[in-house]
Structures are given as C-alpha cells and as structure tokens.
Write an enzyme that holds these catalytic residues in place. Structure first.
Site, PDB file in Angstrom:
ATOM      1  N   GLY A 119       0.856  -1.071  -0.016  1.00  0.00           N
ATOM      2  CA  GLY A 119      -0.005  -0.075   0.060  1.00  0.00           C
ATOM      3  C   GLY A 119       0.651   1.090  -0.007  1.00  0.00           C
ATOM      4  CB  SER A 121       0.612   3.887  -5.595  1.00  0.00           C
ATOM      5  OG  SER A 121       1.742   3.545  -5.954  1.00  0.00           O
ATOM      6  CD  GLU A 237       9.576  -6.888  -6.783  1.00  0.00           C
ATOM      7  OE1 GLU A 237       9.188  -5.888  -6.568  1.00  0.00           O
ATOM      8  OE2 GLU A 237       9.169  -7.531  -7.565  1.00  0.00           O
ATOM      9  CD  GLU A 348       8.655   9.029 -18.257  1.00  0.00           C
ATOM     10  OE1 GLU A 348       8.141   8.118 -17.420  1.00  0.00           O
ATOM     11  OE2 GLU A 348       8.027   9.196 -19.446  1.00  0.00           O
TER      12      GLU A 348
HETATM   13  C1  FAD Z   1       1.890  -3.398 -12.895  1.00  0.00           C
HETATM   14  C2  FAD Z   1       2.054  -2.542 -11.722  1.00  0.00           C
HETATM   15  C3  FAD Z   1       1.780  -2.900 -10.539  1.00  0.00           C
HETATM   16  C4  FAD Z   1       1.662  -1.920  -9.331  1.00  0.00           C
HETATM   17  N1  FAD Z   1       1.366  -2.388  -8.114  1.00  0.00           N
HETATM   18  C5  FAD Z   1       1.426  -1.481  -6.888  1.00  0.00           C
HETATM   19  C6  FAD Z   1       1.217  -2.105  -5.897  1.00  0.00           C
HETATM   20  O1  FAD Z   1       1.108  -3.160  -5.553  1.00  0.00           O
HETATM   21  N2  FAD Z   1       1.260  -1.196  -4.786  1.00  0.00           N
HETATM   22  C7  FAD Z   1       1.472   0.177  -4.957  1.00  0.00           C
HETATM   23  O2  FAD Z   1       1.506   0.950  -3.890  1.00  0.00           O
HETATM   24  N3  FAD Z   1       1.632   0.665  -6.316  1.00  0.00           N
HETATM   25  C8  FAD Z   1       1.566  -0.222  -7.344  1.00  0.00           C
HETATM   26  N4  FAD Z   1       1.827   0.134  -8.694  1.00  0.00           N
HETATM   27  C9  FAD Z   1       1.726   1.623  -8.748  1.00  0.00           C
HETATM   28  C10 FAD Z   1       3.092   2.195  -9.335  1.00  0.00           C
HETATM   29  O3  FAD Z   1       3.981   2.382  -7.979  1.00  0.00           O
HETATM   30  C11 FAD Z   1       2.981   3.702  -9.825  1.00  0.00           C
HETATM   31  O4  FAD Z   1       2.176   3.507 -10.838  1.00  0.00           O
HETATM   32  C12 FAD Z   1       4.182   4.322 -10.086  1.00  0.00           C
HETATM   33  O5  FAD Z   1       4.815   4.876  -8.914  1.00  0.00           O
HETATM   34  C13 FAD Z   1       3.924   5.613 -10.905  1.00  0.00           C
HETATM   35  O6  FAD Z   1       2.975   6.585 -10.127  1.00  0.00           O
HETATM   36  P1  FAD Z   1       1.694   7.116 -10.923  1.00  0.00           P
HETATM   37  O7  FAD Z   1       0.909   5.818 -11.642  1.00  0.00           O
HETATM   38  O8  FAD Z   1       0.886   7.787 -10.035  1.00  0.00           O
HETATM   39  O9  FAD Z   1       1.934   8.226 -11.958  1.00  0.00           O
HETATM   40  P2  FAD Z   1       2.617   9.588 -12.009  1.00  0.00           P
HETATM   41  O10 FAD Z   1       3.656   9.843 -10.730  1.00  0.00           O
HETATM   42  O11 FAD Z   1       1.354  10.443 -11.667  1.00  0.00           O
HETATM   43  O12 FAD Z   1       3.343   9.800 -13.097  1.00  0.00           O
HETATM   44  C14 FAD Z   1       2.616   9.884 -14.378  1.00  0.00           C
HETATM   45  C15 FAD Z   1       3.587  10.690 -15.399  1.00  0.00           C
HETATM   46  O13 FAD Z   1       4.471  11.620 -15.178  1.00  0.00           O
HETATM   47  C16 FAD Z   1       5.785  11.470 -15.066  1.00  0.00           C
HETATM   48  N5  FAD Z   1       6.380  11.925 -13.975  1.00  0.00           N
HETATM   49  C17 FAD Z   1       5.989  11.955 -12.570  1.00  0.00           C
HETATM   50  N6  FAD Z   1       6.984  12.646 -11.973  1.00  0.00           N
HETATM   51  C18 FAD Z   1       8.142  13.187 -12.805  1.00  0.00           C
HETATM   52  C19 FAD Z   1       9.006  13.916 -12.589  1.00  0.00           C
HETATM   53  N7  FAD Z   1       9.566  14.605 -11.448  1.00  0.00           N
HETATM   54  N8  FAD Z   1      10.080  14.149 -13.663  1.00  0.00           N
HETATM   55  C20 FAD Z   1       9.692  13.768 -14.811  1.00  0.00           C
HETATM   56  N9  FAD Z   1       8.308  12.802 -15.205  1.00  0.00           N
HETATM   57  C21 FAD Z   1       7.727  12.595 -14.066  1.00  0.00           C
HETATM   58  C22 FAD Z   1       5.845   9.683 -14.703  1.00  0.00           C
HETATM   59  O14 FAD Z   1       6.975   9.235 -15.300  1.00  0.00           O
HETATM   60  C23 FAD Z   1       4.610   9.120 -15.695  1.00  0.00           C
HETATM   61  O15 FAD Z   1       5.033   9.243 -17.023  1.00  0.00           O
HETATM   62  C24 FAD Z   1       1.746  -0.737  -9.711  1.00  0.00           C
HETATM   63  C25 FAD Z   1       1.966  -0.247 -11.104  1.00  0.00           C
HETATM   64  C26 FAD Z   1       2.083  -1.124 -12.058  1.00  0.00           C
HETATM   65  C27 FAD Z   1       2.225  -0.650 -13.575  1.00  0.00           C
END
Ligand code: FAD
Length: 364
Positions: A119, A121, A237, A348
């Site tokens: 938990g 994100s 991991e 990124e």
């Molecule tokens: C298969 C999978 C399993 C997952 N499992 C889990 C889980 O079990 N538990 C959990 O907590 N999370 C999980 N996640 C979530 C994952 O950790 C997040 O998707 C990831 O951290 C990105 O966050 P976000 O999706 O909110 O994107 P955001 O952070 O909102 O980013 C959106 C876009 O903006 C870009 N961006 C953001 N900040 C910057 C910056 N400073 N500079 C340049 N570009 C930037 C990013 O690269 C991305 O392209 C999972 C994700 C996937 C795909």
C-alpha cells in the site's frame, strides 16, 4: 554449471509436471500449480536462497543465489502467485519486524498461505511516494487511519497490507511516514478491484480506509521511519528484476528471429547488444555488492531492462506482421511489457535519478 544450480535444476525437474513445457500456455496461469511451487520451494530452501532454512533458504552466497534465480527464470519456473509477499513484504518484516511480528507473519507469508499487498501509491502520490496523504493518528493502543490507496495489486485476495501512512504532518515529507501492517479484513477497509485491459491475473485495486483501527503493535520499523522500510523492502526486488527482464527479452528475441525485413533485422541487432549490456550490468552490480562497494547499477538496469523488454516485444509483433494482433500470447507479452516502465519507478524518474545522482547533472 555450479553444483548448486544443478541441484536446483534436478529439484525443479522433479517438481514440474511431465508435460509442463508442452502445455506451458495453460500451466503458466495454473494457480494451484503456482501455489504448490511456492510451498515446495519454501520447504526445499529455494524460495529465498540466501536466507536460513527456517525462512525458506539455505544460506547461499549472493552469486549462487543469483545463478539459481537465473536458472529458475531461464527454465520458466512457475511464477509466484503473490510476488509482493516473498519479494517485498518478507524482506521488510525480516529486517524491521519485532520478534513477535516475525514469528506470527513470516512463515505463512513464505509458504504462500497468507498473501500480502503493498500500500504505497495514492491518486496524488505515485512517483512522488513521499507526498502520500493517508493519515494515521495514535489513539491509545491503536492508530486510526483514513485515506485512499490505488494500484494496490491483489489487495482483494490478500490478508495483509504493508500500509504507508503519514504519522507526522509537520516533518519534511519523507520523514513523517510510517509503515503499518494492516489486516485487510478490518472494519472501515473497502477494497474495489479495478477492471484491467490486460489478461493478467495480478488485479489492481483501490483501497479506501475510513477511520480504520490498526493495533499500535502492528507498526513495522520505527515510528516516522517508513521511508527506510519502503526503500529497504524494495531494494531486494530491484536487484533481481533485471534477471526476469533479461529472460523475457531472450524469449522476445527468439520470437523476432525469423525476421526478413532489413529494418526489423537492424533493430534485432541493436536489441541483442542491449540485452548483453543488461546482463553485464547485472553481473557488475553483483561484483560491487560482493566487494562491499556501492552499487548504483540497479537504477540503470531497471531503465535498460524495462525499455528493452518493450522494444523487443514490439519487434516480435513487427516480425510477425499483421497476424500478430490475433495471437493472444503475443498480445499479452506486449501489454505486460508496457507495465515494466511504470512499476518500481517510471522511466522518467529513473532517468532523473541517473542524471542527478550518477552523472551529477544539475536538477531540472
Ligand atoms: C503492474 C503494476 C503494479 C503495481 N503495483 C503496485 C502496488 O502493488 N502497490 C502500489 O502502491 N503501487 C503499485 N503500482 C503503482 C506504481 O508504483 C505507480 O504507478 C508508479 O509509482 C507511478 O505513479 P503514478 O502511476 O501515480 O504516475 P505519476 O507519478 O502520476 O506519473 C505520471 C507520469 O508523469 C511522469 N512524472 C512524474 N513525476 C515526474 C518527474 N518528477 N519528472 C519527470 N516525469 C515525471 C511519470 O514518469 C509518468 O509518465 C503498480 C504499477 C504497475 C504498473
């Protein structure tokens, strides 16, 4: 081949059904087989090879453990049904758990009897994990938790969740976070699976928390020390993820090999080189770790492995031609590879880290 890899290989052959490779397309989704595999690997000491026997290992050195993991991946050993348990939650519990927490939680986790969710994100805090807003306030013997998590893989099937919460709103962002062990059946927890476009069975969920009581004894690690718990838990991991990527890249390269088109052929050559660079980077990380040197390679191999994986499956589709969209296995590989540049740190963010911390470039 080292004797330990041979021993593991013999054990794996004995474990797998005789028609495993012939019917791999079916077996790869067979949850009962994957559960049995985890339990058997735990009992035989192959689950966490560097750990002691009672924790699913046989005290192997890092080099042998890596070779065993590589062999498992090369031979398409069944995928663990709940990766977040053994690969993320377990290291955190082992390093930060109290004796009571280790006694109660570790063995059911490693055997796969109790699944775990991660938990971290939130809708407004993904890449910016330190910006999380889920609040926990101490009230006598409990923490009262209110907030909202998203992308929580397999929460609907899990017993426990390592829940990252803000316990000190006044402190700098990453110093005010704690990690709580949440029983997902607690009153006030609502779990909503998210409909997936891919056929993966690792379903995402949203987890809503409304004044949930978590016993204070379920604090994992120090109060306000959750940032370190998260980074240490994920370290394990992240060091191994290149192996999984590399093996999948080999399979993608195999699928693209029949190509005649010169453009496809040129890309194939470039991908072969990148796959070798990934493997060399993985081994360099291991050597640095064995020598006790800092090892920044995990950030490079996360980026290189995930981007190469995506390119390779797109190339396999291009090599196949128009019929590729009709092949469900190929479609699954392409969709699955898309996730690799997001989880565990987006490309990124990895580029920012490499630029700032490894290359010493000024912050953008
Ligand atoms: C298969 C999978 C399993 C997952 N499992 C889990 C889980 O079990 N538990 C959990 O907590 N999370 C999980 N996640 C979530 C994952 O950790 C997040 O998707 C990831 O951290 C990105 O966050 P976000 O999706 O909110 O994107 P955001 O952070 O909102 O980013 C959106 C876009 O903006 C870009 N961006 C953001 N900040 C910057 C910056 N400073 N500079 C340049 N570009 C930037 C990013 O690269 C991305 O392209 C999972 C994700 C996937 C795909």
């Amino acid at each position: 081949m080292s004797s330990v890899v041979e021993e593991f290989g013999g054990w794996l052959t004995d474990f797998l059904p005789g028609d495993y490779y012939e019917n791999y397309r079916t077996y790869r989704w067979d949850l009962a087989l994957r559960r049995d595999y985890q339990r058997a690997a735990y009992e035989a000491g192959w689950l966490q090879p560097t750990w002691p026997r009672e924790h699913g290992g046989r005290l192997l050195g890092l080099r042998d453990a890596m070779e065993v993991r590589l062999e498992a991946a090369l031979r398409s050993a069944p995928k663990l049904p709940n990766i977040a348990g053994p690969n993320v939650a377990a290291p955190g519990i082992r390093w930060f758990g109290t004796a009571e927490q280790v006694d109660r939680l570790l063995v059911p986790l490693l055997r796969g009897d109790e699944w775990w969710a991660l938990g971290m994100s939130e809708p407004e805090a993904g890449s910016d994990f330190a910006g999380l807003r889920t609040r926990a306030e101490r009230d006598g013997d409990v923490f009262r938790v209110t907030g909202h998590k998203i992308w929580t893989t397999q929460a609907h099937q899990s017993y426990w969740c390592t829940l990252y919460v803000r316990t000190d709103p006044e402190a700098p962002k990453h110093r005010g976070i704690s990690c709580l062990i949440l029983d997902l059946h607690s009153p006030g927890v609502r779990i909503e699976p998210i409909r997936m476009a891919s056929i993966s069975d690792e379903t995402f969920c949203e987890v809503f928390l409304d004044d949930v009581e978590v016993p204070a004894t379920n604090l994992l690690g120090p109060l306000h020390g959750g940032w370190n718990v998260a980074m240490s838990s994920l370290h394990h991991e992240r060091q191994m993820i290149w192996i999984m990527n590399w093996v999948e890249i080999q399979r993608g390269l195999e699928a693209a090999r029949g190509a005649r088109d010169p453009d496809v052929y040129a890309e194939l050559g470039s991908l072969l080189a990148d796959a070798e660079a990934l493997r060399a980077t993985g081994y360099r990380a291991l050597n640095n770790e064995l020598a006790g040197r800092p090892s920044p390679e995990a950030d490079i191999s996360k980026l290189l492995g995930s981007v190469t994986l995506q390119r390779v499956w797109e190339l396999a589709a291009a090599a196949r031609g128009p019929g590729s969209a009709e092949d469900p296995d190929l479609l699954f590989e392409r969709q699955d590879a898309l996730a690799a540049t997001i989880y565990g740190g987006t490309s990124e963010i990895q580029r920012n880290i490499i630029a700032e911390r490894l290359l010493g470039l000024p912050k953008g």
